[in-house]
Scaffold this active site. Structure first.
Site, PDB file in Angstrom:
ATOM      1  CG  ASN A   1       5.766 -29.134   8.610  1.00 47.48           C
ATOM      2  OD1 ASN A   1       4.845 -28.439   8.912  1.00 47.48           O
ATOM      3  ND2 ASN A   1       6.912 -29.850   9.102  1.00 47.48           N
TER       4      ASN A   1
ATOM      5  CE  LYS B   1       9.448 -27.807   7.584  1.00 50.66           C
ATOM      6  NZ  LYS B   1      11.030 -27.966   7.002  1.00 50.66           N
TER       7      LYS B   1
ATOM      8  CG  HIS C   1       9.750 -31.333  12.101  1.00 47.44           C
ATOM      9  ND1 HIS C   1      10.835 -30.401  11.857  1.00 47.44           N
ATOM     10  CD2 HIS C   1       9.046 -31.704  10.630  1.00 47.44           C
ATOM     11  CE1 HIS C   1      11.121 -30.280  10.451  1.00 47.44           C
ATOM     12  NE2 HIS C   1      10.071 -31.004   9.950  1.00 47.44           N
TER      13      HIS C   1
ATOM     14  CD  GLU D   1      11.998 -27.184  10.378  1.00 48.54           C
ATOM     15  OE1 GLU D   1      10.899 -26.984  10.531  1.00 48.54           O
ATOM     16  OE2 GLU D   1      12.474 -27.374   9.474  1.00 48.54           O
TER      17      GLU D   1
ATOM     18  CD  GLU E   1      10.555 -34.614   7.840  1.00 49.77           C
ATOM     19  OE1 GLU E   1      10.031 -34.309   6.796  1.00 49.77           O
ATOM     20  OE2 GLU E   1      10.813 -33.792   8.761  1.00 49.77           O
TER      21      GLU E   1
ATOM     22  N   GLY F   1      15.297 -28.784   4.178  1.00 50.67           N
ATOM     23  CA  GLY F   1      15.472 -27.157   3.689  1.00 50.67           C
ATOM     24  C   GLY F   1      16.651 -26.910   2.894  1.00 50.67           C
TER      25      GLY F   1
ATOM     26  CB  SER G   1      15.627 -31.456  -0.305  1.00 50.48           C
ATOM     27  OG  SER G   1      16.026 -30.381   0.538  1.00 50.48           O
TER      28      SER G   1
HETATM   29  P1  13P Z   1      11.908 -29.439   2.996  1.00 49.69           P
HETATM   30  O1  13P Z   1      11.028 -30.253   2.032  1.00 49.69           O
HETATM   31  O2  13P Z   1      11.534 -27.866   2.826  1.00 49.69           O
HETATM   32  O3  13P Z   1      13.302 -29.924   2.723  1.00 49.69           O
HETATM   33  O4  13P Z   1      11.167 -29.785   4.664  1.00 49.69           O
HETATM   34  C1  13P Z   1      11.096 -31.131   4.653  1.00 49.69           C
HETATM   35  C2  13P Z   1      10.241 -31.105   5.843  1.00 49.69           C
HETATM   36  O5  13P Z   1      10.989 -30.890   7.272  1.00 49.69           O
HETATM   37  C3  13P Z   1       8.922 -31.473   6.220  1.00 49.69           C
HETATM   38  O6  13P Z   1       8.594 -31.762   7.547  1.00 49.69           O
END
Ligand code: 13P
Length: 249
Positions: free
Chosen positions: A9, A11, A94, A96, A166, A172, A212
């Site tokens: 992803n 983003k 997601h 976010e 997740e 992140g 992560s």
């Molecule tokens: P990270 O791997 O940067 O922690 O992000 C995970 C994520 O949100 C994938 O959709």
């Protein structure tokens, strides 16, 4: 056998030219694997990515879409727009999108129905916040996210769904769920599906872990029996790291 999947992803990262170079590099270094490899660049680069990968087994997914067929929804993207450029998979839910754009379980239920009606495949994301885990509510939070958005679907609809657990506290942050924590939750999720549907449906759903995942922890996480792959954020932006994670599966 459930499908193993490693999805990146991206983003809100990578310009058009950066997308092109990363895909060129990924195509050149992709290992031979039976696992599915998916990348999700930002909307403006999806059509070019699809074109570039037209002969590749690397698939392209969108990061979001609207539930409506079309209409007065400034700034939004419909299922037909994605399908028209050959994008048949969409990430929905997601954290976010939930946290920064107010996406609720009810809204996600609508998006899920639209995507399934259009025969799209969904990578459905969900996961608890740190406070939920600290207070021991992580299982009930996850169960209600699944119930509210997915559990009124017909059992047959689940062939179009991939789940991505997740935990928000691991996204992140560099803090990963331990392989044991991931396995515990994935087994819980599979049991919740079995309880609401049946064992065959539960056993056929690929459940990815996200939060992560890096080259140094991917193998341990992927080795767990109910973890069928990963949804990778930061590490998917670097060819070497993403390829190492794909190799780990
Ligand atoms: P990270 O791997 O940067 O922690 O992000 C995970 C994520 O949100 C994938 O959709």
């Amino acid at each position: 056998m459930r499908t193993k999947i490693v999805a990146g992803n991206w983003k809100m990262n990578k310009t058009h030219s950066e997308t092109e170079s990363l895909l060129t590099e990924l195509s050149a270094k992709r290992p031979d694997t039976t696992a599915e490899i998916i990348v999700a660049p930002t909307f403006v680069n999806l059509a070019a990515a699809r074109e570039q990968l037209s002969d590749s087994i690397i698939q392209v997914a969108a990061q979001n879409m609207h539930f409506a067929e079309n209409g007065a929804y400034t700034g939004e993207i419909s299922a037909d727009m994605l399908l028209d450029i050959g994008v048949e998979t969409v990430i929905l839910g997601h954290s976010e999108r939930r946290a920064h754009f107010g996406e609720t379980d009810d809204l996600l239920a609508k998006k899920v129905k639209t995507a399934l009606n259009k025969n799209m495949r969904i990578i459905f994301c969900f996961g608890e916040e740190l406070e939920d885990r600290k207070s021991g509510n992580h299982f009930s939070v996850v169960e209600s996210q699944l119930k509210n958005a997915l559990f009124d679907l017909a059992a047959t609809a689940w062939k179009g769904i991939v789940l991505a657990y997740e935990p928000v506290w691991a996204i992140g942050t560099g803090e990963t769920a331990s392989p044991e924590q991931a396995q515990e939750m994935h087994a819980f999720i599979r049991k919740a599906i079995a309880d609401n549907y049946d064992g065959a449906t539960a056993n056929s759903v690929s459940i990815l872990y996200g939060g992560s995942v890096k080259p140094n922890n991917a193998e341990d996480i992927f080795s767990k029996p109910d973890v069928d792959g990963g949804l990778i954020g930061g590490a998917s932006l670097n060819c070497g790291d993403f390829i190492a994670i794909v190799k780990a599966i």
